[in-house]
Scaffold this motif. Structure first.
Motif, PDB file in Angstrom:
ATOM      1  N   PHE A 244      42.386  38.948  37.203  1.00 11.67           N
ATOM      2  CA  PHE A 244      42.601  38.558  38.597  1.00 11.67           C
ATOM      3  C   PHE A 244      41.375  38.890  39.457  1.00 11.67           C
ATOM      4  O   PHE A 244      40.978  38.116  40.323  1.00 11.67           O
ATOM      5  CB  PHE A 244      43.836  39.272  39.138  1.00 11.67           C
TER       6      PHE A 244
ATOM      7  N   ARG B 258      38.393  38.694  38.907  1.00 10.02           N
ATOM      8  CA  ARG B 258      37.271  37.768  38.774  1.00 10.02           C
ATOM      9  C   ARG B 258      37.635  36.344  39.173  1.00 10.02           C
ATOM     10  O   ARG B 258      36.830  35.436  39.023  1.00 10.02           O
ATOM     11  CB  ARG B 258      36.746  37.767  37.324  1.00 10.02           C
ATOM     12  N   THR B 259      38.858  36.125  39.615  1.00 14.62           N
ATOM     13  CA  THR B 259      39.254  34.775  40.042  1.00 14.62           C
ATOM     14  C   THR B 259      38.905  34.595  41.519  1.00 14.62           C
ATOM     15  O   THR B 259      38.636  35.572  42.231  1.00 14.62           O
ATOM     16  CB  THR B 259      40.774  34.567  39.878  1.00 14.62           C
ATOM     17  N   PRO B 260      38.899  33.338  41.985  1.00 15.54           N
ATOM     18  CA  PRO B 260      38.629  33.117  43.412  1.00 15.54           C
ATOM     19  C   PRO B 260      39.540  33.951  44.309  1.00 15.54           C
ATOM     20  O   PRO B 260      39.072  34.563  45.278  1.00 15.54           O
ATOM     21  CB  PRO B 260      38.896  31.623  43.587  1.00 15.54           C
ATOM     22  N   PHE B 261      40.832  34.007  43.989  1.00 13.25           N
ATOM     23  CA  PHE B 261      41.760  34.789  44.806  1.00 13.25           C
ATOM     24  C   PHE B 261      41.391  36.268  44.770  1.00 13.25           C
ATOM     25  O   PHE B 261      41.327  36.945  45.807  1.00 13.25           O
ATOM     26  CB  PHE B 261      43.187  34.559  44.283  1.00 13.25           C
TER      27      PHE B 261
ATOM     28  N   LEU C 286      38.518  37.687  44.102  1.00 17.01           N
ATOM     29  CA  LEU C 286      37.266  37.959  44.816  1.00 17.01           C
ATOM     30  C   LEU C 286      37.481  37.864  46.320  1.00 17.01           C
ATOM     31  O   LEU C 286      36.897  38.626  47.091  1.00 17.01           O
ATOM     32  CB  LEU C 286      36.179  36.982  44.361  1.00 17.01           C
ATOM     33  N   ALA C 287      38.340  36.933  46.741  1.00 19.16           N
ATOM     34  CA  ALA C 287      38.634  36.813  48.168  1.00 19.16           C
ATOM     35  C   ALA C 287      39.309  38.086  48.676  1.00 19.16           C
ATOM     36  O   ALA C 287      38.976  38.593  49.750  1.00 19.16           O
ATOM     37  CB  ALA C 287      39.531  35.603  48.424  1.00 19.16           C
TER      38      ALA C 287
ATOM     39  N   GLN D  92      38.934  41.074  47.489  1.00 21.75           N
ATOM     40  CA  GLN D  92      37.905  42.110  47.581  1.00 21.75           C
ATOM     41  C   GLN D  92      36.971  41.855  48.759  1.00 21.75           C
ATOM     42  O   GLN D  92      36.497  42.785  49.413  1.00 21.75           O
ATOM     43  CB  GLN D  92      37.092  42.167  46.287  1.00 21.75           C
ATOM     44  N   GLY D  93      36.711  40.578  49.029  1.00 15.72           N
ATOM     45  CA  GLY D  93      35.882  40.242  50.195  1.00 15.72           C
ATOM     46  C   GLY D  93      36.535  40.723  51.480  1.00 15.72           C
ATOM     47  O   GLY D  93      35.871  41.258  52.373  1.00 15.72           O
TER      48      GLY D  93
END
Lengths: 344, 263
Positions: A183, A185-188, A190-191, A193-194
């Motif tokens: 999870f 490393r997925t777009p969601f 990373l979002a 974590q952003g």
């Protein structure tokens, strides 16, 4: 950190040891130490998942764990609680997880607008509300808890065949661990974590910060729910005391002992806690003062290493790989203190 | 450069950014009041003014960080006054920040990847798919373009200040901007870095409209074709860089009386 090429071999070795252990140690140890550590590890993983990727320390995870446990207890046949459903255990389990995620999304929708100490207080409030709710609503929680909750038949008896439920917990643990790693490393992921590092920038990049946080909290609730279900499968009973302030604090301690910023820390912390909790009682000097002794050990670990056991491990491996120079600190930047589980 | 407004835009074309009567109060403070502003496609516009003039507040209103307390914001012909920041990204509006807002726990490549996904959609996708490879490649390519090729896999928390400023611009470029808003991109940069930055800004494609807040006059007046001067929340002067250099009021307000016009 373990070098990338060694990660799979080390992981497989750990799983292999975990597979052999129940055949080496006694049934009591398998059940009361290993299985219990697995379940608490998954519960702690739900906390570390939110802390490492989202920068959120949630005190509501035991509440969600309890929602799942009480839901199973009410949906299947048991002594206490609602007796109206009498569902198949598998159906009850799926429904219980859905209920837990729904409650998690609800709490997440409210808590996702807050950060830091405020988030901590809001989730603590929900944790306490859930506990009080079950305490007062004896229709749902029985008098003094729900007992003799039906277990899945193929696991046999947790008392007679303790290794079966242990392996179920092991498989779920591995799934949760790999799932969280994936999870991240997925777009969601990373979002999420952003948002941890800079929510304002995420909005300017087009992300719906509140929605992402709410759903992420729901995922955390699912992990806590899995632990809650496994707990009643293993223990066959649950009471409001299971999710009281005490267990809530111990779960936070487990996460911090293991290391709040590494998902592996969840199971390490749980194992250390369970072993101490079992063994300290037989130390004469400690006796009934287990909580005090645990508190002192907890203090020592936190003082020695804010990153918990995983933090100690990391600082040693860093020192081994790179001889200490004067210039160890990374330069500036916000959020540099949270490597998360992603930076592998 | 005799008539900069004609570059990249047909004369008389509708502006891509139109502000009318913009005001923003914080309690009793009028950070911005009664600002009208038109920016046309392809333009390079600098917004100047002393500290507290309301430049960043104006930026925040345009980007949608908060709504204005008076007036309307039109972007690409759409009234976005009440739309949140994230709803303006699909229109092609991106920005940088005066103080870097980066994801310190992630690598440079991951920062840019998050920015690319932000523009592409699929924010809630908990799966890695084939198209992510293309997004990853785009992210790395933008990293190279802003001069961060060698540090793509370094955690952002370990970058130097100058590298973080470069990444700030990269994050805004990753959104395939049509309107790029740069808030003091040269802040804290060394002289050589500022020269490199000026070159990069001059090299931007004309399909990108640029609005720039900048205290460094060398950077601002080299890059800009149009200058808007703010003071106390109002627009006080508009003109070309040459006119701004010659304007007495600008000197009094901002450059100080000691400055010569040609510096």
């Amino acid at each position: 950190m373990i070098p990338a090429r060694l990660q799979w071999p080390v992981g497989i070795a750990v799983v292999a040891v975990a597979c052999v252990l129940p055949f080496v140690v006694s049934g009591f140890t398998t059940s009361q130490i290993l299985t219990r550590a697995m379940i608490l590890g998954i519960a702690a993983a739900s906390l570390i998942f939110l802390a490492s990727l989202g920068g959120w320390v949630s005190l509501g995870q035991t509440g969600l764990y309890g929602v799942a446990g009480f839901a199973v207890g009410n949906f299947v046949e048991a002594d206490g609680g609602s007796k109206t459903f009498g569902m198949n255990i598998w159906l009850a389990t799926i429904l219980a997880l859905l209920v837990t995620v729904a409650v998690g999304l609800l709490i997440g929708a409210i808590a996702s607008r807050s950060e830091g100490i405020y988030f901590l207080m809001i989730t603590l409030a929900f944790g306490v509300i859930i506990k009080l709710l079950f305490e007062k609503a004896t229709d749902l929680s029985g008098f003094g808890g729900i007992n003799q909750i039906v277990q899945p038949e193929i696991f046999g008896s947790a008392q007679l065949q303790p290794e079966r439920i242990y392996f179920v917990c092991l498989v779920v643990s591995i799934a949760v661990y790999l799932g969280v790693r994936y999870f991240a490393r997925t777009p969601f992921g990373l979002a999420f974590q952003g948002i941890r590092d800079n929510a304002t920038r995420m909005k300017a990049l087009g992300y719906n910060v509140t929605l992402i946080r709410t759903i992420a909290f729901g995922i955390g609730a699912l992990i806590a729910g899995l632990a809650g279900v496994l707990n009643v499968w293993w223990n066959t009973q649950i009471s409001p005391g299971t999710i009281d302030i005490g267990p809530l604090i111990f779960l936070l301690m487990i996460a911090i002992i293991g290391g709040l910023y590494r998902i592996e820390g969840a199971w390490i912390g749980a194992l250390i806690y369970v072993i101490l909790d079992n063994r300290l009682r037989s130390v004469e000097l400690v006796g009934e003062r287990v909580a005090t002794a645990l508190g002192i050990i907890f203090l020592l670990i936190v003082l020695l290493s804010p990153g918990g056991v995983m933090g100690i491990y990391e600082s040693i491996s860093r020192r081994v790989r790179r001889p200490p120079s004067g210039d160890d600190a990374p330069a500036g930047g916000e959020g540099a203190a949270a490597p998360g589980v992603a930076g592998d | 450069m005799s008539d900069p407004s004609s570059i990249g835009a047909a004369p008389g074309a509708a502006p891509i950014l139109r502000l009318r009567g913009i005001g923003r109060r914080f309690g009793g403070v009028h950070a911005v009041r009664d600002v009208d502003l038109d920016v046309h496609a392809g333009e390079r516009r600098a917004v100047l003014g002393p500290n507290g003039a309301g430049k960043t507040t104006l930026f925040n209103v345009i980007a949608g960080e908060f709504p204005p307390t008076a007036g309307t914001v039109e972007l690409f012909g759409v009234d976005v006054t009440d739309k949140p920041a994230r709803a303006r990204v699909p229109l092609g509006v991106t920005r940088t920040y005066q103080i870097s807002r980066l994801f310190g726990g992630l690598s440079v490549a991951d920062n840019l990847y998050v920015a690319v996904i932000g523009a592409e959609g699929g924010h809630l996708r908990p799966l890695r798919l084939g198209k992510d490879r293309a997004f990853r490649a785009t992210a790395r390519e933008i990293g190279e373009r802003v001069g961060l090729g060698p540090v793509l896999d370094t955690a952002v928390g370990e970058l130097s200040h100058g590298e973080q400023r470069q990444l700030e611009i990269g994050m805004a470029l990753a959104g395939e901007p049509r309107l790029l808003m740069l808030d003091e991109p040269a802040a804290g940069l060394a002289r050589a870095e500022r020269v490199k930055l000026t070159e990069m800004l001059l090299g931007f494609d004309r399909s990108i409209t640029v609005i720039l807040i900048e205290h460094d006059m060398d950077v601002a007046l080299t890059v800009a074709e149009h200058v808007t001067m703010m003071h106390d929340g109002r627009v006080v002067v508009e003109g070309t860089p040459d006119e701004i250099r010659r304007n007495q009021m600008v000197h009094d307000l901002y450059l100080g009386r000691g400055h010569g016009g040609d510096e």
